[in-house]
Design a protein around this motif. Structure first.
Motif, PDB file in Angstrom:
ATOM      1  N   GLY A 269       0.920  -1.180  -0.126  1.00  0.00           N
ATOM      2  CA  GLY A 269      -0.035  -0.003   0.080  1.00  0.00           C
ATOM      3  C   GLY A 269       0.848   1.237   0.119  1.00  0.00           C
ATOM      4  N   GLY A 270       1.636   1.436   0.914  1.00  0.00           N
ATOM      5  CA  GLY A 270       2.662   2.690   0.878  1.00  0.00           C
ATOM      6  C   GLY A 270       3.438   2.889  -0.312  1.00  0.00           C
ATOM      7  N   ASP A 271       3.970   1.751  -0.865  1.00  0.00           N
ATOM      8  CA  ASP A 271       4.748   2.044  -2.041  1.00  0.00           C
ATOM      9  C   ASP A 271       3.771   2.509  -3.211  1.00  0.00           C
ATOM     10  OD1 ASP A 271       7.280   1.687  -1.355  1.00  0.00           O
ATOM     11  OD2 ASP A 271       7.339  -0.507  -1.555  1.00  0.00           O
ATOM     12  N   MET A 272       2.778   1.933  -3.470  1.00  0.00           N
ATOM     13  CA  MET A 272       1.661   2.080  -4.404  1.00  0.00           C
ATOM     14  C   MET A 272       1.296   3.712  -4.219  1.00  0.00           C
ATOM     15  SD  MET A 272      -0.261  -1.343  -4.469  1.00  0.00           S
ATOM     16  CE  MET A 272      -1.635  -0.888  -5.771  1.00  0.00           C
ATOM     17  N   ILE A 273       1.191   4.139  -3.118  1.00  0.00           N
ATOM     18  CA  ILE A 273       0.914   5.671  -2.759  1.00  0.00           C
ATOM     19  C   ILE A 273       1.985   6.660  -3.208  1.00  0.00           C
ATOM     20  CG2 ILE A 273       0.311   7.462  -0.994  1.00  0.00           C
ATOM     21  CD1 ILE A 273      -1.106   5.138   0.765  1.00  0.00           C
ATOM     22  N   ARG A 274       3.094   6.255  -3.012  1.00  0.00           N
ATOM     23  CA  ARG A 274       4.134   6.726  -3.367  1.00  0.00           C
ATOM     24  C   ARG A 274       4.442   6.966  -4.738  1.00  0.00           C
ATOM     25  NH1 ARG A 274       6.595   3.485   0.753  1.00  0.00           N
ATOM     26  NH2 ARG A 274       6.755   4.491   2.561  1.00  0.00           N
ATOM     27  N   HIS A 275       4.219   5.755  -5.523  1.00  0.00           N
ATOM     28  CA  HIS A 275       4.466   5.767  -6.840  1.00  0.00           C
ATOM     29  C   HIS A 275       3.322   6.526  -7.612  1.00  0.00           C
ATOM     30  CE1 HIS A 275       7.647   3.102  -7.539  1.00  0.00           C
ATOM     31  NE2 HIS A 275       7.260   2.229  -6.507  1.00  0.00           N
ATOM     32  N   THR A 276       1.966   6.577  -7.052  1.00  0.00           N
ATOM     33  CA  THR A 276       0.865   7.177  -7.742  1.00  0.00           C
ATOM     34  C   THR A 276       1.140   8.806  -7.680  1.00  0.00           C
ATOM     35  OG1 THR A 276      -0.658   5.292  -7.170  1.00  0.00           O
ATOM     36  CG2 THR A 276      -1.521   7.498  -7.625  1.00  0.00           C
ATOM     37  N   TRP A 277       1.644   8.883  -6.297  1.00  0.00           N
ATOM     38  CA  TRP A 277       1.924  10.395  -6.157  1.00  0.00           C
ATOM     39  C   TRP A 277       3.133  11.016  -7.210  1.00  0.00           C
ATOM     40  CZ3 TRP A 277      -0.925  14.311  -4.843  1.00  0.00           C
ATOM     41  CH2 TRP A 277      -1.741  14.348  -4.148  1.00  0.00           C
ATOM     42  N   THR A 278       4.081  10.162  -7.253  1.00  0.00           N
ATOM     43  CA  THR A 278       5.211  10.575  -8.183  1.00  0.00           C
ATOM     44  C   THR A 278       4.594  10.758  -9.545  1.00  0.00           C
ATOM     45  OG1 THR A 278       6.785   9.200  -6.868  1.00  0.00           O
ATOM     46  CG2 THR A 278       7.463   9.604  -9.256  1.00  0.00           C
ATOM     47  N   SER A 279       3.789   9.819 -10.219  1.00  0.00           N
ATOM     48  CA  SER A 279       3.154  10.071 -11.376  1.00  0.00           C
ATOM     49  C   SER A 279       2.440  11.382 -11.528  1.00  0.00           C
ATOM     50  CB  SER A 279       2.406   8.976 -11.912  1.00  0.00           C
ATOM     51  OG  SER A 279       1.766   8.962 -12.827  1.00  0.00           O
ATOM     52  N   LEU A 280       1.693  11.752 -10.586  1.00  0.00           N
ATOM     53  CA  LEU A 280       0.907  13.014 -10.564  1.00  0.00           C
ATOM     54  C   LEU A 280       1.619  14.147 -10.393  1.00  0.00           C
ATOM     55  CD1 LEU A 280      -2.123  11.552  -8.262  1.00  0.00           C
ATOM     56  CD2 LEU A 280      -2.341  11.971 -10.587  1.00  0.00           C
ATOM     57  N   GLY A 281       2.712  14.112  -9.411  1.00  0.00           N
ATOM     58  CA  GLY A 281       3.255  15.144  -9.495  1.00  0.00           C
ATOM     59  C   GLY A 281       4.202  15.553 -10.760  1.00  0.00           C
ATOM     60  N   GLU A 282       4.661  14.383 -11.601  1.00  0.00           N
ATOM     61  CA  GLU A 282       5.561  14.826 -12.702  1.00  0.00           C
ATOM     62  C   GLU A 282       4.329  15.296 -13.695  1.00  0.00           C
ATOM     63  OE1 GLU A 282       6.609  10.960 -13.854  1.00  0.00           O
ATOM     64  OE2 GLU A 282       8.424  11.079 -12.529  1.00  0.00           O
ATOM     65  N   LEU A 283       2.998  15.127 -13.762  1.00  0.00           N
ATOM     66  CA  LEU A 283       1.992  15.516 -14.725  1.00  0.00           C
ATOM     67  C   LEU A 283       1.367  16.756 -14.088  1.00  0.00           C
ATOM     68  CD1 LEU A 283       0.372  12.083 -15.316  1.00  0.00           C
ATOM     69  CD2 LEU A 283       1.637  13.494 -17.305  1.00  0.00           C
ATOM     70  N   TYR A 284       1.648  17.302 -12.921  1.00  0.00           N
ATOM     71  CA  TYR A 284       1.033  18.227 -12.317  1.00  0.00           C
ATOM     72  C   TYR A 284       1.723  19.641 -12.718  1.00  0.00           C
ATOM     73  CZ  TYR A 284      -1.296  21.431  -9.182  1.00  0.00           C
ATOM     74  OH  TYR A 284      -2.290  22.485  -8.464  1.00  0.00           O
ATOM     75  N   ASN A 285       1.000  20.664 -13.337  1.00  0.00           N
ATOM     76  CA  ASN A 285       1.571  21.995 -13.696  1.00  0.00           C
ATOM     77  C   ASN A 285       1.009  22.909 -12.625  1.00  0.00           C
ATOM     78  OD1 ASN A 285       2.016  24.722 -14.533  1.00  0.00           O
ATOM     79  ND2 ASN A 285       2.113  23.773 -16.855  1.00  0.00           N
ATOM     80  N   ALA A 286       1.920  23.386 -11.895  1.00  0.00           N
ATOM     81  CA  ALA A 286       1.402  24.394 -10.609  1.00  0.00           C
ATOM     82  C   ALA A 286       1.027  25.621 -11.182  1.00  0.00           C
ATOM     83  CB  ALA A 286       2.594  24.421  -9.536  1.00  0.00           C
ATOM     84  N   ASN A 287       1.528  26.033 -12.125  1.00  0.00           N
ATOM     85  CA  ASN A 287       1.146  27.301 -12.841  1.00  0.00           C
ATOM     86  C   ASN A 287      -0.180  27.349 -13.334  1.00  0.00           C
ATOM     87  OD1 ASN A 287       3.771  28.037 -12.427  1.00  0.00           O
ATOM     88  ND2 ASN A 287       4.407  27.835 -14.572  1.00  0.00           N
ATOM     89  N   LEU A 288      -0.873  26.369 -13.757  1.00  0.00           N
ATOM     90  CA  LEU A 288      -2.088  25.958 -14.353  1.00  0.00           C
ATOM     91  C   LEU A 288      -2.963  25.422 -13.238  1.00  0.00           C
ATOM     92  CD1 LEU A 288      -1.400  24.538 -17.943  1.00  0.00           C
ATOM     93  CD2 LEU A 288      -1.824  26.878 -17.125  1.00  0.00           C
ATOM     94  N   LYS A 289      -2.201  24.949 -11.990  1.00  0.00           N
ATOM     95  CA  LYS A 289      -3.091  24.133 -11.173  1.00  0.00           C
ATOM     96  C   LYS A 289      -3.999  22.952 -11.511  1.00  0.00           C
ATOM     97  CE  LYS A 289      -3.429  27.573  -7.362  1.00  0.00           C
ATOM     98  NZ  LYS A 289      -4.182  28.120  -6.486  1.00  0.00           N
ATOM     99  N   ASN A 290      -3.510  22.407 -12.367  1.00  0.00           N
ATOM    100  CA  ASN A 290      -4.016  21.238 -13.148  1.00  0.00           C
ATOM    101  C   ASN A 290      -3.198  19.946 -13.303  1.00  0.00           C
ATOM    102  OD1 ASN A 290      -6.810  21.486 -14.648  1.00  0.00           O
ATOM    103  ND2 ASN A 290      -6.278  23.346 -14.385  1.00  0.00           N
ATOM    104  N   VAL A 291      -3.513  18.700 -13.474  1.00  0.00           N
ATOM    105  CA  VAL A 291      -2.711  17.561 -13.948  1.00  0.00           C
ATOM    106  C   VAL A 291      -3.112  17.421 -15.385  1.00  0.00           C
ATOM    107  CG1 VAL A 291      -2.560  15.012 -13.728  1.00  0.00           C
ATOM    108  CG2 VAL A 291      -3.184  16.288 -11.622  1.00  0.00           C
TER     109      VAL A 291
END
Length: 546
Positions: A269-291
C-alpha cells in the motif's frame, strides 16, 4: 502501526507527529487537514436533517435525503466531537444500517440505499438497474467509512453500535463477493481501480476482525490481482483521474495504515501511494493548477472549476490557496464530492507522510519543461497497455495516450469522461484554456512533442472525424467563436489528411447544438475526411501561446 492509528485523530488538531515529521500546520497553530475538516463540516451541517438523522440531498432534490454523504458526514462528526456530534453520528450509522439490503438471494445484498425514500429495489415499479436504482460501489464507499470510524474512534462508539457495524460490514463483504466482471452487467475487474482497491481492503479487514479465513483469503487474492496490474509500470489502471485517483489514494491509505505486514495490502500500500503521487507530481503543472492529460475518467476539463477528490488531498498537503480549489468549493462543478472531505482530512496526517518530497515541491512550483512517458493497462478492455505521453511547459501542457480497446470511451465506456488527448494553456487573465479530443474510436495512435499533438485512427476511413472540445473563453474574452482565431490564449495550426474545412458548434447550458459535458460549456471543432479519401485519418495540431 498502532501508534500511528492512535495519533491520527490527535494529529488533526496539531497534537501529534509522525515518523519524526510534524503535521503540516498553517500559522503554526492549525493544520491544512483541520482547515479541510472544519470547512467541509460547516457546509455539510447546513444539509443535516436533525429530525431524520440523515443529510438532505446535496442536490437539494425536494428535501429527499442521501445515504453515502450522510456516512461521510458521520465520520467527520466523530472527528470534530463537539456538542452532540457523536450522538448524531451514531444516529446516522444506525439509520443507514437499518436500510441496508438484507435478502441474500438478491444481487444487491449487503448494499445500501442510495436514498432512504426510494422504493424497494427489485419491484416491478422500481426494477434493479445497476448504477441507477442501486450502486454496487456504495458497498465500498460506506464499508470503508465504517472501518475508518471503527479504527479511529472506537472510544466514541457504543459497543452495541460497533457490533451492528461489524454485522453490516460482514454482509456488505458477502454482497461484494457476488460481483464478477462481465456477469449480470457488473464491470468490477481488478483494473477498475477505485472500487477494486476498496473491495480487497474491506474483505481482508473484515476477515481478520471476525476471524473469517475465507474473507481474508479472498481479500488477499483480489489484492494480488490489483498489485500485479499496478507493478507492471507502477501506475493505477484507472489512470490519472482527478476524482478516482483521489478515491484510489484514499483506499490505498487504508491498505497502508490498517493492514499488517502479513498482508499483501500492508506490504504494497505505501509504495503504491508513493508511485501514484510520483506520477501525479510529474504530470502536475502548478502554474495552471491542473494535472496534464490524458485523463481516463474526468468530471471536468479544468480542476480549478470542478471539485476533484485529488484536489482535496492537495489541500491537506499545500493548503487551500495553493491547491486547485475555489475559495467556495461548494460552488464548483461536481461539488457533491466535497462531502468526502472529512475522510481525506482524518487520514491526511498518515497519508501525507507517504508523499515524496519531489511531489510536494511540484505541487507548489512548476519545475521546468519536461516530458513524461508511462503506461497503464485495463484488461479486459485493452488489447495492449495504453501508452501515455505528456509534454509540459510553464504555460502549456499536452498529453495523450495510444490505445487499442474493444469499447469506445475507455474502460468506463463513457466518451464524456474519457479524455485520450488533452491540451491546456494559461490565458492572460489567469484562467486556463483547454482542448480535449472527444472519444469516437476504439483505436488511437498519438505523438506528443514540443507544442504539438498528432492523432491517427489506424482503422479509420473516409467517414471518420475528429471532434475537439474547446473551452469557452475567459471572462473578458470573445463570447462568440467561429474559428481558431477566436480562441483565447493560443494559436492552433491544423494539418494532416483531414479536410481543411471544419465546423464549429456550441454546446451550452441554455442552448446550442447540444448539451454541456460535466457542466462545462464548450465549442466543438470537428474535422472530417475529404470525400472519397483512402488515406488513414490523421490530424496534427501545433500550438503557440498567443
Amino acid at each position: 502501526m498502532h501508534l500511528l492509528r492512535t495519533c491520527a485523530a490527535l494529529a488533526l488538531y496539531g497534537q501529534c507527529a509522525f515518523a519524526g515529521r510534524e503535521v503540516v500546520k498553517r500559522n503554526d497553530t492549525e493544520s491544512f487537514a483541520t482547515d479541510l475538516l472544519h470547512e467541509s463540516l460547516e457546509w455539510l451541517d447546513r444539509y443535516y436533517d436533525n429530525e431524520r438523522g440523515y443529510l438532505f440531498s446535496l442536490d437539494a432534490a425536494a428535501l429527499t435525503h442521501e445515504t453515502r454523504a450522510s456516512v461521510w458526514y458521520a465520520a467527520g462528526l466523530l472527528a470534530r466531537n463537539d456538542a452532540d456530534d457523536v450522538e448524531q453520528a451514531v444516529r446516522i450509522v444506525n439509520n443507514v444500517i437499518g436500510g441496508q439490503f438484507k435478502t441474500e438471494s438478491e444481487q444487491w445484498f449487503g448494499d445500501y440505499q442510495i436514498y432512504p425514500e426510494e422504493p424497494t429495489v427489485g419491484t416491478e415499479q422500481y426494477p434493479p438497474v445497476i448504477y441507477n436504482s442501486w450502486d454496487p460501489n456504495w458497498r465500498g464507499f460506506i464499508g470503508t467509512t465504517f472501518v475508518v470510524m471503527l479504527e479511529e474512534f472506537p472510544h466514541l462508539i457504543p459497543q452495541d453500535v460497533q457490533s451492528y457495524m461489524l454485522e453490516s460490514l460482514y454482509n456488505t463483504t458477502i454482497g461484494d463477493s457476488y460481483r464478477v466482471g462481465g456477469v449480470d452487467d457488473d464491470n468490477l475487474y481488478p483494473a477498475y481501480s477505485n472500487p477494486s482497491i476498496m473491495r480487497a481492503f474491506v474483505s481482508g479487514w473484515v476477515g481478520r476482525r471476525l476471524s473469517d479465513s475465507n474473507m481474508t483469503t479472498a481479500g488477499e487474492a483480489y489484492a494480488k490481482e490489483i498489485i500485479d496490474l499496478f507493478t507492471r509500470d507502477n501506475t493505477l489502471s484507472e489512470f490519472n483521474s482527478g476524482t478516482y485517483a483521489g478515491v484510489s489514494l484514499f483506499a490505498l491509505t487504508l491498505w497502508a495504515k490498517y493492514m499488517d505486514e502479513d498482508s499483501l495490502m500492508g506490504q504494497y500500500g505505501g509504495d503504491m501511494i508513493r508511485h501514484t503521487w510520483t506520477s501525479l507530481g510529474e504530470l502536475y503543472n502548478a502554474n495552471l493548477k491542473n494535472v496534464a492529460g490524458p485523463w481516463d475518467r474526468s468530471y471536468g476539463f479544468d480542476m480549478n472549476k470542478y471539485l476533484s477528490i485529488l484536489a482535496l488531498q492537495m489541500w491537506t498537503l499545500v493548503g487551500k490557496e495553493n491547491a486547485p480549489v475555489n475559495s467556495k468549493p461548494y460552488a464548483m462543478g461536481h461539488k457533491n464530492d466535497f462531502a468526502i472531505s472529512p475522510l481525506i482530512a482524518i487520514l491526511a496526517p498518515f497519508h501525507n507522510t507517504l508523499v515524496p518530497n519531489t511531489t510536494l515541491s511540484s505541487l507548489l512550483a512548476f519545475p521546468s519543461t519536461h516530458k513524461v512517458t508511462t503506461s497503464a493497462f485495463s484488461p479486459p478492455y485493452d488489447t495492449y497497455p495504453r501508452n501515455i505521453t505528456a509534454w509540459l511547459s510553464p504555460n502549456l501542457t499536452i498529453g495523450a495516450e495510444s490505445f487499442a480497446e474493444n469499447v469506445i470511451g475507455g474502460p468506463a465506456k463513457n466518451p464524456s469522461s474519457f479524455n485520450p488527448a488533452v491540451a491546456q494553456w494559461a490565458r492572460q487573465d489567469g484562467s486556463v484554456g483547454w482542448l480535449s479530443l472527444y472519444a469516437q474510436v476504439q483505436e488511437l495512435d498519438v505523438t506528443v512533442g514540443e507544442g504539438m499533438l498528432e492523432l491517427t485512427y489506424p482503422k479509420g476511413n473516409s467517414s471518420s472525424g475528429f471532434s475537439f472540445l474547446v473551452g469557452t473563453n475567459g471572462w473578458s474574452g470573445k463570447r462568440d467563436v467561429r474559428g481558431w482565431d477566436d480562441v483565447e490564449g493560443v494559436k492552433v495550426n491544423v494539418s494532416g489528411t483531414v479536410d481543411a474545412n471544419y465546423t464549429v458548434s456550441f454546446n451550452g447550458m441554455r442552448g446550442g447544438a447540444g448539451e454541456t459535458i460535466n457542466d462545462f460549456e464548450f465549442w466543438n471543432f470537428t474535422y472530417g475526411m475529404p470525400e472519397g479519401s483512402r488515406e488513414i485519418p490523421r490530424v496534427r495540431l501545433d500550438f503557440e501561446l498567443a
